[in-house]
Design a protein around this motif. Structure first.
Motif, PDB file in Angstrom:
ATOM      1  N   VAL A   1       0.856  -1.178   0.000  1.00  0.00           N
ATOM      2  CA  VAL A   1       0.000   0.000   0.000  1.00  0.00           C
ATOM      3  C   VAL A   1       0.892   1.229   0.000  1.00  0.00           C
ATOM      4  N   TYR A   2       0.491   2.231  -0.819  1.00  0.00           N
ATOM      5  CA  TYR A   2       1.250   3.480  -0.822  1.00  0.00           C
ATOM      6  C   TYR A   2       0.349   4.639  -1.224  1.00  0.00           C
ATOM      7  N   LYS A   3       0.207   5.604  -0.337  1.00  0.00           N
ATOM      8  CA  LYS A   3      -0.524   6.847  -0.592  1.00  0.00           C
ATOM      9  C   LYS A   3      -1.885   6.626  -1.237  1.00  0.00           C
ATOM     10  N   GLY A   4      -2.667   5.733  -0.646  1.00  0.00           N
ATOM     11  CA  GLY A   4      -4.035   5.531  -1.078  1.00  0.00           C
ATOM     12  C   GLY A   4      -4.231   4.543  -2.205  1.00  0.00           C
ATOM     13  N   TYR A   5      -3.167   3.853  -2.584  1.00  0.00           N
ATOM     14  CA  TYR A   5      -3.268   2.828  -3.629  1.00  0.00           C
ATOM     15  C   TYR A   5      -2.888   1.459  -3.063  1.00  0.00           C
ATOM     16  N   LEU A   6      -3.625   0.446  -3.479  1.00  0.00           N
ATOM     17  CA  LEU A   6      -3.331  -0.939  -3.119  1.00  0.00           C
ATOM     18  C   LEU A   6      -2.728  -1.624  -4.336  1.00  0.00           C
ATOM     19  N   TYR A   7      -1.604  -2.300  -4.144  1.00  0.00           N
ATOM     20  CA  TYR A   7      -0.877  -2.945  -5.235  1.00  0.00           C
ATOM     21  C   TYR A   7      -0.854  -4.458  -5.049  1.00  0.00           C
ATOM     22  N   ALA A   8      -0.930  -5.171  -6.157  1.00  0.00           N
ATOM     23  CA  ALA A   8      -0.676  -6.616  -6.198  1.00  0.00           C
ATOM     24  C   ALA A   8       0.468  -6.828  -7.181  1.00  0.00           C
ATOM     25  N   ASP A   9       1.605  -7.296  -6.657  1.00  0.00           N
ATOM     26  CA  ASP A   9       2.823  -7.425  -7.460  1.00  0.00           C
ATOM     27  C   ASP A   9       3.114  -8.888  -7.761  1.00  0.00           C
ATOM     28  N   GLY A  10       3.180  -9.226  -9.043  1.00  0.00           N
ATOM     29  CA  GLY A  10       3.580 -10.573  -9.441  1.00  0.00           C
ATOM     30  C   GLY A  10       2.713 -11.642  -8.814  1.00  0.00           C
ATOM     31  N   GLY A  11       3.286 -12.821  -8.660  1.00  0.00           N
ATOM     32  CA  GLY A  11       2.556 -13.925  -8.056  1.00  0.00           C
ATOM     33  C   GLY A  11       2.893 -15.243  -8.721  1.00  0.00           C
ATOM     34  N   TYR A  12       2.084 -16.224  -8.423  1.00  0.00           N
ATOM     35  CA  TYR A  12       2.333 -17.560  -8.961  1.00  0.00           C
ATOM     36  C   TYR A  12       1.007 -18.274  -9.147  1.00  0.00           C
ATOM     37  N   ASN A  13       0.791 -18.814 -10.339  1.00  0.00           N
ATOM     38  CA  ASN A  13      -0.391 -19.599 -10.640  1.00  0.00           C
ATOM     39  C   ASN A  13      -0.034 -21.059 -10.447  1.00  0.00           C
ATOM     40  N   GLU A  14      -0.424 -21.584  -9.304  1.00  0.00           N
ATOM     41  CA  GLU A  14      -0.039 -22.956  -8.978  1.00  0.00           C
ATOM     42  C   GLU A  14      -0.707 -23.967  -9.898  1.00  0.00           C
TER      43      GLU A  14
ATOM     44  N   ALA B   1       3.921 -11.994 -13.958  1.00  0.00           N
ATOM     45  CA  ALA B   1       4.719 -10.770 -14.022  1.00  0.00           C
ATOM     46  C   ALA B   1       3.876  -9.514 -13.832  1.00  0.00           C
ATOM     47  N   SER B   2       2.570  -9.628 -13.940  1.00  0.00           N
ATOM     48  CA  SER B   2       1.688  -8.463 -13.894  1.00  0.00           C
ATOM     49  C   SER B   2       1.772  -7.737 -12.559  1.00  0.00           C
ATOM     50  N   VAL B   3       1.679  -6.412 -12.621  1.00  0.00           N
ATOM     51  CA  VAL B   3       1.522  -5.575 -11.435  1.00  0.00           C
ATOM     52  C   VAL B   3       0.273  -4.728 -11.661  1.00  0.00           C
TER      53      VAL B   3
ATOM     54  N   THR C   1       3.420  -1.023 -14.794  1.00  0.00           N
ATOM     55  CA  THR C   1       4.616  -1.669 -15.329  1.00  0.00           C
ATOM     56  C   THR C   1       4.831  -3.054 -14.711  1.00  0.00           C
ATOM     57  N   SER C   2       4.858  -4.073 -15.557  1.00  0.00           N
ATOM     58  CA  SER C   2       5.034  -5.449 -15.095  1.00  0.00           C
ATOM     59  C   SER C   2       6.466  -5.692 -14.633  1.00  0.00           C
ATOM     60  N   LEU C   3       6.632  -6.704 -13.806  1.00  0.00           N
ATOM     61  CA  LEU C   3       7.965  -7.164 -13.429  1.00  0.00           C
ATOM     62  C   LEU C   3       8.696  -7.678 -14.667  1.00  0.00           C
ATOM     63  N   ASP C   4      10.016  -7.601 -14.662  1.00  0.00           N
ATOM     64  CA  ASP C   4      10.791  -8.124 -15.794  1.00  0.00           C
ATOM     65  C   ASP C   4      10.683  -9.642 -15.888  1.00  0.00           C
ATOM     66  N   VAL C   5      10.473 -10.279 -14.752  1.00  0.00           N
ATOM     67  CA  VAL C   5      10.426 -11.740 -14.696  1.00  0.00           C
ATOM     68  C   VAL C   5       9.127 -12.162 -14.008  1.00  0.00           C
ATOM     69  N   PRO C   6       8.406 -13.130 -14.558  1.00  0.00           N
ATOM     70  CA  PRO C   6       7.205 -13.624 -13.867  1.00  0.00           C
ATOM     71  C   PRO C   6       7.595 -14.358 -12.589  1.00  0.00           C
ATOM     72  N   GLU C   7       7.234 -13.808 -11.440  1.00  0.00           N
ATOM     73  CA  GLU C   7       7.622 -14.459 -10.193  1.00  0.00           C
ATOM     74  C   GLU C   7       6.701 -14.068  -9.050  1.00  0.00           C
TER      75      GLU C   7
ATOM     76  N   VAL D   1       9.510 -16.922  -6.272  1.00  0.00           N
ATOM     77  CA  VAL D   1       9.543 -18.177  -7.019  1.00  0.00           C
ATOM     78  C   VAL D   1       9.148 -17.898  -8.455  1.00  0.00           C
ATOM     79  N   VAL D   2       9.858 -18.481  -9.394  1.00  0.00           N
ATOM     80  CA  VAL D   2       9.564 -18.309 -10.810  1.00  0.00           C
ATOM     81  C   VAL D   2       9.122 -19.646 -11.388  1.00  0.00           C
ATOM     82  N   GLY D   3       8.315 -19.590 -12.428  1.00  0.00           N
ATOM     83  CA  GLY D   3       7.845 -20.824 -13.054  1.00  0.00           C
ATOM     84  C   GLY D   3       8.860 -21.373 -14.028  1.00  0.00           C
ATOM     85  N   PRO D   4       8.771 -22.658 -14.332  1.00  0.00           N
ATOM     86  CA  PRO D   4       7.792 -23.558 -13.736  1.00  0.00           C
ATOM     87  C   PRO D   4       8.307 -24.222 -12.458  1.00  0.00           C
ATOM     88  N   TYR D   5       7.374 -24.741 -11.687  1.00  0.00           N
ATOM     89  CA  TYR D   5       7.673 -25.622 -10.562  1.00  0.00           C
ATOM     90  C   TYR D   5       8.441 -24.946  -9.433  1.00  0.00           C
TER      91      TYR D   5
END
Length: 199
Positions: free
Chosen positions: A87-100, A107-109, A127-133, A150-154
């Protein structure tokens, strides 16, 4: 789990007795991302018994620390089993992640405005992350940081560290690589910034 526990921190820094909050989630969730802003706690994504989810919940913290109820708000635009939130100055962020389900990193933000009464607005891409993780996100002093993950796969762990400037409209600038973490790889970690230090 569908329950939340809370404890008052004493003046000596020691937590007191743990209590189970009144509020319970409508379904059990693991590996959700959590953030707090102006009296509300947010839980993003994670995994339920049916798999990765995109649901976002928020709950207002009462004067005693208890949570009265969890309320669903605008879901993320994609399912994310291992999201990271900031969270920063009234915005909620979801950075990257992993689809199990597909064993691939994300890589999406995305970010959303936090309304004054707690719910969030529409998610927008930045702006997306350079690497999906599935990384650990920290927002501090005008910058967003992404550490390890963690980066895909596995579930292949990574030790990379990146930062991007946070613009006044909530968007992120270009990600830049920083000094790597000392360990050769990290996965499922958390991160925090305090008093000019990144942990």
């Amino acid at each position: 789990l569908s329950s939340t526990e809370y404890s008052q921190i004493g003046s000596n820094g020691v937590p007191g007795t743990w209590h189970v909050a009144t509020a319970t989630l409508s379904t059990g969730i693991q590996s959700a991302a959590v953030a707090a802003y102006k009296g509300n706690i947010y839980a993003l994504g994670g995994q339920s018994s049916s798999g990765d989810i995109a649901t976002v919940y928020y709950a207002t913290v009462g004067s005693s620390g208890d949570l009265a109820s969890w309320t669903a708000t605008t879901s993320m635009p994609y399912v994310d089993g291992w999201p990271s939130a900031a969270v920063y100055k009234g915005y909620l962020y979801a950075d990257g992640g992993y689809n199990e389900s597909n064993s691939i990193g994300i890589a999406s933000v995305v970010y959303a405005t936090i309304n004054h009464d707690g719910p969030i607005g529409t998610w927008q891409n930045t702006t997306s992350l350079d690497v999906p993780e599935g990384t650990a996100a920290v927002a501090y002093n005008g910058f967003m940081y992404a550490l390890g993950g963690v980066v895909g796969p596995y579930f292949s762990p990574a030790a990379s560290v990146m930062h991007a400037p946070i613009n006044n409209n909530g968007t992120l600038g270009t990600w830049q690589y920083d000094t790597k973490l000392i360990g050769s790889s990290y996965g499922g970690q958390a991160a925090y910034a305090y008093n000019g230090n990144l942990y």
